[in-house]
Design a protein around this motif. Structure first.
Motif, PDB file in Angstrom:
ATOM      1  N   SER A 181       9.800  85.350  32.157  1.00  0.00           N
ATOM      2  CA  SER A 181       9.651  85.802  30.768  1.00  0.00           C
ATOM      3  C   SER A 181       9.032  84.690  29.929  1.00  0.00           C
ATOM      4  CB  SER A 181      11.008  86.134  30.141  1.00  0.00           C
ATOM      5  OG  SER A 181      11.613  87.183  30.846  1.00  0.00           O
ATOM      6  N   THR A 182       8.216  85.088  28.956  1.00  0.00           N
ATOM      7  CA  THR A 182       7.663  84.079  28.044  1.00  0.00           C
ATOM      8  C   THR A 182       8.723  83.793  26.987  1.00  0.00           C
ATOM      9  OG1 THR A 182       6.458  86.007  27.196  1.00  0.00           O
ATOM     10  CG2 THR A 182       5.168  84.330  28.264  1.00  0.00           C
ATOM     11  N   VAL A 183       9.233  82.564  26.984  1.00  0.00           N
ATOM     12  CA  VAL A 183      10.357  82.246  26.098  1.00  0.00           C
ATOM     13  C   VAL A 183       9.928  81.480  24.856  1.00  0.00           C
ATOM     14  CG1 VAL A 183      12.139  82.341  27.892  1.00  0.00           C
ATOM     15  CG2 VAL A 183      10.946  80.188  27.480  1.00  0.00           C
ATOM     16  N   LEU A 184       8.772  80.847  24.890  1.00  0.00           N
ATOM     17  CA  LEU A 184       8.296  80.085  23.730  1.00  0.00           C
ATOM     18  C   LEU A 184       6.779  80.166  23.700  1.00  0.00           C
ATOM     19  CD1 LEU A 184      10.117  76.619  23.991  1.00  0.00           C
ATOM     20  CD2 LEU A 184      10.358  78.268  22.118  1.00  0.00           C
TER      21      LEU A 184
ATOM     22  N   GLU B 281       2.504  71.839  18.843  1.00  0.00           N
ATOM     23  CA  GLU B 281       3.837  72.340  18.434  1.00  0.00           C
ATOM     24  C   GLU B 281       4.799  72.307  19.621  1.00  0.00           C
ATOM     25  OE1 GLU B 281       2.475  75.594  15.057  1.00  0.00           O
ATOM     26  OE2 GLU B 281       3.012  76.309  17.054  1.00  0.00           O
ATOM     27  N   LEU B 282       4.319  72.820  20.758  1.00  0.00           N
ATOM     28  CA  LEU B 282       5.223  72.875  21.921  1.00  0.00           C
ATOM     29  C   LEU B 282       5.525  71.479  22.457  1.00  0.00           C
ATOM     30  CD1 LEU B 282       4.209  76.040  23.956  1.00  0.00           C
ATOM     31  CD2 LEU B 282       6.017  75.745  22.291  1.00  0.00           C
ATOM     32  N   ALA B 283       4.523  70.586  22.399  1.00  0.00           N
ATOM     33  CA  ALA B 283       4.773  69.222  22.891  1.00  0.00           C
ATOM     34  C   ALA B 283       5.823  68.531  22.029  1.00  0.00           C
ATOM     35  CB  ALA B 283       3.472  68.426  22.902  1.00  0.00           C
ATOM     36  N   GLY B 284       5.979  68.994  20.770  1.00  0.00           N
ATOM     37  CA  GLY B 284       6.969  68.385  19.873  1.00  0.00           C
ATOM     38  C   GLY B 284       8.291  69.144  19.850  1.00  0.00           C
ATOM     39  N   ASP B 285       8.380  70.269  20.516  1.00  0.00           N
ATOM     40  CA  ASP B 285       9.586  71.096  20.489  1.00  0.00           C
ATOM     41  C   ASP B 285      10.682  70.454  21.349  1.00  0.00           C
ATOM     42  OD1 ASP B 285      10.385  74.321  20.073  1.00  0.00           O
ATOM     43  OD2 ASP B 285      11.351  73.321  21.777  1.00  0.00           O
ATOM     44  N   HIS B 286      11.890  70.331  20.796  1.00  0.00           N
ATOM     45  CA  HIS B 286      12.923  69.570  21.528  1.00  0.00           C
ATOM     46  C   HIS B 286      13.296  70.232  22.851  1.00  0.00           C
ATOM     47  CE1 HIS B 286      15.510  72.438  19.403  1.00  0.00           C
ATOM     48  NE2 HIS B 286      16.383  72.231  20.373  1.00  0.00           N
TER      49      HIS B 286
ATOM     50  N   ALA C 224      -1.451  68.731  26.152  1.00  0.00           N
ATOM     51  CA  ALA C 224      -2.350  67.813  25.444  1.00  0.00           C
ATOM     52  C   ALA C 224      -3.745  68.420  25.261  1.00  0.00           C
ATOM     53  CB  ALA C 224      -2.438  66.489  26.198  1.00  0.00           C
ATOM     54  N   ILE C 225      -4.161  69.290  26.168  1.00  0.00           N
ATOM     55  CA  ILE C 225      -5.523  69.834  25.995  1.00  0.00           C
ATOM     56  C   ILE C 225      -5.531  71.296  25.544  1.00  0.00           C
ATOM     57  CG2 ILE C 225      -6.495  68.271  27.755  1.00  0.00           C
ATOM     58  CD1 ILE C 225      -7.096  71.029  29.256  1.00  0.00           C
ATOM     59  N   ALA C 226      -4.365  71.940  25.548  1.00  0.00           N
ATOM     60  CA  ALA C 226      -4.347  73.379  25.232  1.00  0.00           C
ATOM     61  C   ALA C 226      -4.455  73.623  23.730  1.00  0.00           C
ATOM     62  CB  ALA C 226      -3.058  74.003  25.752  1.00  0.00           C
ATOM     63  N   ASP C 227      -5.203  74.663  23.358  1.00  0.00           N
ATOM     64  CA  ASP C 227      -5.190  75.100  21.960  1.00  0.00           C
ATOM     65  C   ASP C 227      -3.845  75.766  21.674  1.00  0.00           C
ATOM     66  OD1 ASP C 227      -7.951  74.406  21.351  1.00  0.00           O
ATOM     67  OD2 ASP C 227      -8.438  75.952  22.817  1.00  0.00           O
ATOM     68  N   ARG C 228      -3.435  76.610  22.603  1.00  0.00           N
ATOM     69  CA  ARG C 228      -2.126  77.252  22.484  1.00  0.00           C
ATOM     70  C   ARG C 228      -1.486  77.296  23.859  1.00  0.00           C
ATOM     71  NH1 ARG C 228      -1.475  82.054  21.538  1.00  0.00           N
ATOM     72  NH2 ARG C 228      -3.520  82.746  22.219  1.00  0.00           N
ATOM     73  N   ALA C 229      -0.177  77.527  23.866  1.00  0.00           N
ATOM     74  CA  ALA C 229       0.504  77.544  25.168  1.00  0.00           C
ATOM     75  C   ALA C 229       1.699  78.484  25.133  1.00  0.00           C
ATOM     76  CB  ALA C 229       0.963  76.134  25.529  1.00  0.00           C
TER      77      ALA C 229
END
Ligand code: ATP
Length: 233
Positions: A210-213, A219-224, A198-203
Motif C-alpha cells: 500500500s502507498t502509505v506516504l 518533503e519525504l527525505a525530511g519526514d521523521h 535526492a533526485i525525485a521530484d515526487r515520491a
C-alpha cells in the motif's frame, strides 16, 4: 501521463498490492521507495502489462492499459528496465542497443544511438564488447541505453543501483536526471531511499503493498517516519 487508481494485484490467490494510487506527470521523476518485498516490482509489472491487475485502473497517456500487451505499451512509449537487466549476454553492446529499437525507423534508431552514446560515453568506447563481460554498472547503463532506443515517453527503472558502488550509483542517478531533462518521465523504484529521494521530484513510500506516504522528494527525505524507517537516521 500515468495514473493508478485503487490498483490491486498479486500472484495466484496471494494479493500483494492493495488499492495503490499513484500519479506521474510529464517531465517528472517519481520515486517508489520501500523495503524488500513491499511490492515495488509488482507495481512496475502491473503497469507494464506483465501482470494482470485484479481491480482498479491504470491509465497511460489518457488511455487505460487494461487488455494491452507489454509490446503494445512499448510502442506507445512505456518502457520498463527490469531489475535483472535482461541483456543479451552474448551480443555486443551495440547489438544490444539496436535490439531496443525494434519499434523504430532506422533514422530514429540512429538518432537515439547517438544520444545514448553521448549520455554514456563508455558504451560508445566499448560498442564492440560482448555484454556479459561488462561490470554491473556498465550493464546497468547498457540496459537503460537499450530502453532509450525504444524512444520512451515514460521509463520505468527497477533498482538501477543494485550491485553498484555509492559513487557509481550517483553517476547513474545523474544520468536519470539528464534523461528527465531531455523530456522522458521516469518512475524509479529504489530500496536506496536516500539517493532516490535526492533526485525525485515526487515520491511514494510503499509498505506491504500500500502507498502509505507521498510528497516531494525533499518533503519525504525530511519526514521523521521516512528518516527512521528508510534513512537510518
Ligand atoms: P524487492 O526489493 O525484494 O524486489 P519489492 O518491493 O520489489 O521487493 P516485490 O518483488 O514486488 O517486492 O514482491 C512483493 C511480494 O510478492 C513478496 O512477498 C514476494 O515474495 C512476492 N512475489 C514476487 N514475485 C512473485 C511471484 N512471481 N510469485 C509469487 N510471489 C511473488
Amino acid at each position: 501521463m500515468l495514473t493508478l487508481e485503487k490498483v490491486c494485484a498479486g500472484y495466484g490467490r496471494m494479493r500483494i498490492l492493495h488499492d495503490i494510487d499513484l500519479h506521474l506527470g510529464e517531465g517528472e521523476i517519481v520515486a517508489l521507495v520501500g523495503a524488500n518485498g513491499a511490492g515495488k516490482t509488482t507495481t512496475l509489472r502491473s503497469i507494464c502489462g506483465q501482470l494482470k491487475t485484479s481491480s482498479g485502473s491504470i491509465t497511460f497517456n489518457g488511455t487505460p492499459t487494461a487488455g494491452r500487451r507489454p509490446d503494445q505499451l512499448v510502442r506507445e512509449g512505456l518502457v520498463h528496465v527490469p531489475e535483472d537487466r535482461a541483456l543479451f549476454g552474448t551480443l555486443t553492446v551495440e547489438e544490444n542497443l539496436r535490439m531496443g529499437a525494434w519499434t523504430r525507423t532506422s533514422a530514429q534508431a540512429e538518432k537515439s544511438l547517438a544520444e545514448v552514446y553521448e549520455l554514456f560515453p563508455v558504451l560508445a568506447e566499448r560498442r564492440g564488447q560482448i555484454a556479459q563481460t561488462f561490470s554491473g554498472g556498465q550493464q546497468q547503463m547498457l540496459a537503460i541505453g537499450r530502453a532509450l532506443m525504444a524512444g520512451p515517453k515514460l521509463l520505468m527503472l527497477d533498482e538501477p543501483s543494485t550491485g553498484l558502488s555509492p559513487k557509481l550509483t550517483w553517476t547513474m542517478l545523474e544520468a536519470v536526471r539528464h534523461i528527465r531533462d531531455n523530456g522522458v518521465a521516469v518512475l524509479l523504484v529504489e530500496q536506496n531511499a536516500k539517493q532516490a529521494l535526492a533526485i525525485a521530484d515526487r515520491a511514494y513510500v510503499l509498505e506491504s503493498g500500500s502507498t502509505v506516504l507521498s510528497g516531494t522528494g525533499s518533503e519525504l527525505a525530511g519526514d521523521h517516519r521516512v528518516r527512521k524507517a528508510y534513512l537510518g537516521l
